[in-house]
Write an enzyme that holds these catalytic residues in place. Sequence first.
Site, PDB file in Angstrom:
ATOM      1  N   GLY A   1       5.452   6.566  13.759  1.00 45.53           N
ATOM      2  CA  GLY A   1       5.958   6.684  12.391  1.00 45.53           C
ATOM      3  C   GLY A   1       7.450   6.889  12.296  1.00 45.53           C
ATOM      4  O   GLY A   1       8.240   6.034  12.707  1.00 45.53           O
TER       5      GLY A   1
ATOM      6  N   LYS B   1      -0.607   2.025  20.267  1.00 50.42           N
ATOM      7  CA  LYS B   1       0.769   2.504  20.376  1.00 50.42           C
ATOM      8  C   LYS B   1       1.183   2.651  21.844  1.00 50.42           C
ATOM      9  O   LYS B   1       2.332   2.377  22.206  1.00 50.42           O
ATOM     10  CB  LYS B   1       0.912   3.836  19.636  1.00 50.42           C
ATOM     11  CG  LYS B   1       0.690   3.692  18.119  1.00 50.42           C
ATOM     12  CD  LYS B   1       0.495   5.052  17.467  1.00 50.42           C
ATOM     13  CE  LYS B   1       0.295   4.936  15.955  1.00 50.42           C
ATOM     14  NZ  LYS B   1      -0.134   6.243  15.379  1.00 50.42           N
TER      15      LYS B   1
ATOM     16  N   VAL C   1       5.258   2.633  16.149  1.00 46.58           N
ATOM     17  CA  VAL C   1       4.919   3.690  17.102  1.00 46.58           C
ATOM     18  C   VAL C   1       5.459   5.021  16.597  1.00 46.58           C
ATOM     19  O   VAL C   1       6.667   5.161  16.392  1.00 46.58           O
ATOM     20  CB  VAL C   1       5.529   3.414  18.495  1.00 46.58           C
ATOM     21  CG1 VAL C   1       5.068   4.481  19.490  1.00 46.58           C
ATOM     22  CG2 VAL C   1       5.159   2.042  18.991  1.00 46.58           C
TER      23      VAL C   1
ATOM     24  N   ILE D   1       9.390   8.890  13.827  1.00 43.65           N
ATOM     25  CA  ILE D   1      10.130   9.309  15.015  1.00 43.65           C
ATOM     26  C   ILE D   1      10.862   8.130  15.623  1.00 43.65           C
ATOM     27  O   ILE D   1      10.233   7.131  15.969  1.00 43.65           O
ATOM     28  CB  ILE D   1       9.195   9.900  16.086  1.00 43.65           C
ATOM     29  CG1 ILE D   1       8.337  11.018  15.504  1.00 43.65           C
ATOM     30  CG2 ILE D   1       9.991  10.387  17.278  1.00 43.65           C
ATOM     31  CD1 ILE D   1       7.311  11.565  16.488  1.00 43.65           C
TER      32      ILE D   1
ATOM     33  N   GLY E   1       0.847  -1.190   0.000  1.00 42.68           N
ATOM     34  CA  GLY E   1       0.000   0.000   0.000  1.00 42.68           C
ATOM     35  C   GLY E   1       0.882   1.240   0.000  1.00 42.68           C
ATOM     36  O   GLY E   1       1.965   1.247  -0.590  1.00 42.68           O
TER      37      GLY E   1
END
Lengths: 437, 437
Positions: free
Chosen positions: A138, A209, A136, A140, A18
């Site tokens: 993205g 998360k 968790v 970071i 995706g």
Amino acid sequence: MVPVTAPTALRVALLGCGVVGTQVVRLLTEQSADLAARVGAPLELVGVAVRDASAPRDPAVDRALLTEDAEGLVRRADIVIEVMGGIEPARSLLLSAVAAGASVVTANKALLAEDGPTLYRAADEAGVDVYYEAAVAGAIPIVRPVRESLAGDRVRRVLGILNGTTNYVLDQMTTNGLGLDDAVRQAQALGYAEADPTADVEGFDAAAKAAILASLAFHTRVRIDDVSREGISSVTADDVAWAAQTGHVIKLLAICEVTDEGVSARVHPALVPSGHPLATVRGAFNAVFVEADAAGELMFYGRGAGGAPTASAVLGDVVSVARHRVLGGKGPAESHYAQLPIASPQEAVTRYQIRLEVDDRPGVLAQVAQLFAERGVSIEAVRQAPRPAAGDGPAGVAHLVITTHDGTETALAATVAAIEGLDAVQTVTSVLRVEGA
Amino acid sequence: MVPVTAPTALRVALLGCGVVGTQVVRLLTEQSADLAARVGAPLELVGVAVRDASAPRDPAVDRALLTEDAEGLVRRADIVIEVMGGIEPARSLLLSAVAAGASVVTANKALLAEDGPTLYRAADEAGVDVYYEAAVAGAIPIVRPVRESLAGDRVRRVLGILNGTTNYVLDQMTTNGLGLDDAVRQAQALGYAEADPTADVEGFDAAAKAAILASLAFHTRVRIDDVSREGISSVTADDVAWAAQTGHVIKLLAICEVTDEGVSARVHPALVPSGHPLATVRGAFNAVFVEADAAGELMFYGRGAGGAPTASAVLGDVVSVARHRVLGGKGPAESHYAQLPIASPQEAVTRYQIRLEVDDRPGVLAQVAQLFAERGVSIEAVRQAPRPAAGDGPAGVAHLVITTHDGTETALAATVAAIEGLDAVQTVTSVLRVEGA
């Protein structure tokens, strides 16, 4: 420690193609030389498992790599990247991968929050890695800092803005006075929120998360069902306005902490004092604020979602697990393979803000502006501030503040030197560079 | 990958026992059980090299471990931690350690910025690790994120507030209108600045860190001599005031970037737009702002100096290099050894801000306050906001905003329920928790 495997290519399988998967393929292709240098061996994408191999794809994806046989694919890979999401068939496929000796990189927060330990235990038994930085917050880096950088410390509390959609919605309510429904519609129009925004708005995404973060921070199994959860659907424009009146902003926070009672994790809207670093997190950004005994307060900030940011986190993990296979974990200490030239400081591109005192008479600004133009430096803004005459002559003094557009250090410095030479210029009071604009 | 070494204790040597070294000893001692669980083997401190073994020490340091024979100590260690600083004898000792097969953790920015590659190459040849998270930005995990998390991405630019002393000084000038000299004196009085503040104020400290960060981010050798440097000594109170007038704050920035010309690194005071995340970095905190192709904008924030924060970063590195020796690099995926109980959400301690509409008559506030007192919840503040009568009765309506001190979720929720039952209370409009205060 010596390499335990010859640096032949590592076979990489991708499950899911995706938005994130497509960006993973793009980075694996575009960065292949750098990745090989960082890993110590080339990475070869051997297949991309999709539900429908005949569906349209981004041109970055080589159709010859597509397969609908995910189970077969994971058995011929050294590293399996899972970005398909959901519990099944992701769980079964990753367990097969691990059983076959592959290392795993996954962005699947739902699976890890529901049943991560099954996968971790299987990986430990098989002696392979499971990495999940992208699950968790993205892009970071938060899993690695909590798991590794703080491994010699004690984490007491983690406060996170872990859902970009709700942060965008609350930020719009705060800065533009929108009501919740209008802000959600705006987020949908911009692609920040799904057509059905329940998972974000009701805090399910943040809760998953939070479970993963709490598990990592406190070395304790915390499942999504252990997280108490309240979304933002009852937050009103009035709440937001009152928060501002009392010096707060409303954020959807994930709060993980350890107390005498044990570990707790919860997600709910909260008033955050406007001076707190989390209060300044705008738009769809995420941030994680960590309080540790020795390190004190730390904050990590960045993009929590999106194809390219999530793919960046996935690829970082791929490099780590690949290094483990090639070098027994040791990254090369001397990673100076790029050896780019050192640019002269004179070539640096920056912007100047120059303050100067000039004779207060017509034509001076035109003279100054001409000197900028001659050196190809364009002016963004000029402010003229009245200032009492310095008493050192009959003419009044005007105080100018000039901000430039980008220019090289050489051109900017030459312009300042020329300005200093003008008769009408009494003093160049200050020259400061502008950065981060 | 199977363990390549039996989990016997790893011998740890510490070079230097000042502010940071003392905290390293304390954490190694206090956290020994957790560290052993994270590493997979106990860590045994076998000696602490100091210049004068008879000098007074913090009681956390076992005097029997002190030695003046650093050269002998490094030869009987698996892991050498260097927190002595300076180029020599640190460089020779670390090269001896590496040659003897030890892994190295160092916080020595001067050495790495001057001659890091000599050490890295020696470590690569010996097949051991060199980790140095504490050398840049203290407790902030930045080396690991740049080296590992962003290993699949391309870093374009790094903007850093890397020196806490100068950030404190500039922040005082900004928020309290102090002149430079007064702000420096205040920083000295608080222990943020040395008696001779040159290394901080003139940007030498930030330049060393910039050289290390640029080397890491761009995989290119950048030495401190390659960093162009300008300190804050010429920044005036007037500059700071003008910056505010034009929507900026002045920060001492380290700027590392890669352009078509190559890599550049520079340190100078700069105007940062007040909406930029770096503009909100207050006091002696540090922050690093990273721009990468795929990840986008990231920021890392925390304490850049101090004994305990720096020791936290050192210990994180110790765990990493120790794991490499025990497990061939693989950390245990299942790190759930602590298995603390999950606390009930009812036990969570928080603060409430409650908004309610009450009959506008004497005695109502007293009734409400009584309900708080009965449940042991203390009130931090009550604001009463006039509001037009709702038109639903003869009595006017008063709008109250009550903020509590800390209380358990149970006590706070019970108080709200009791308030809702009061005759004089028309509506509890909103209940929000306050966090981060």
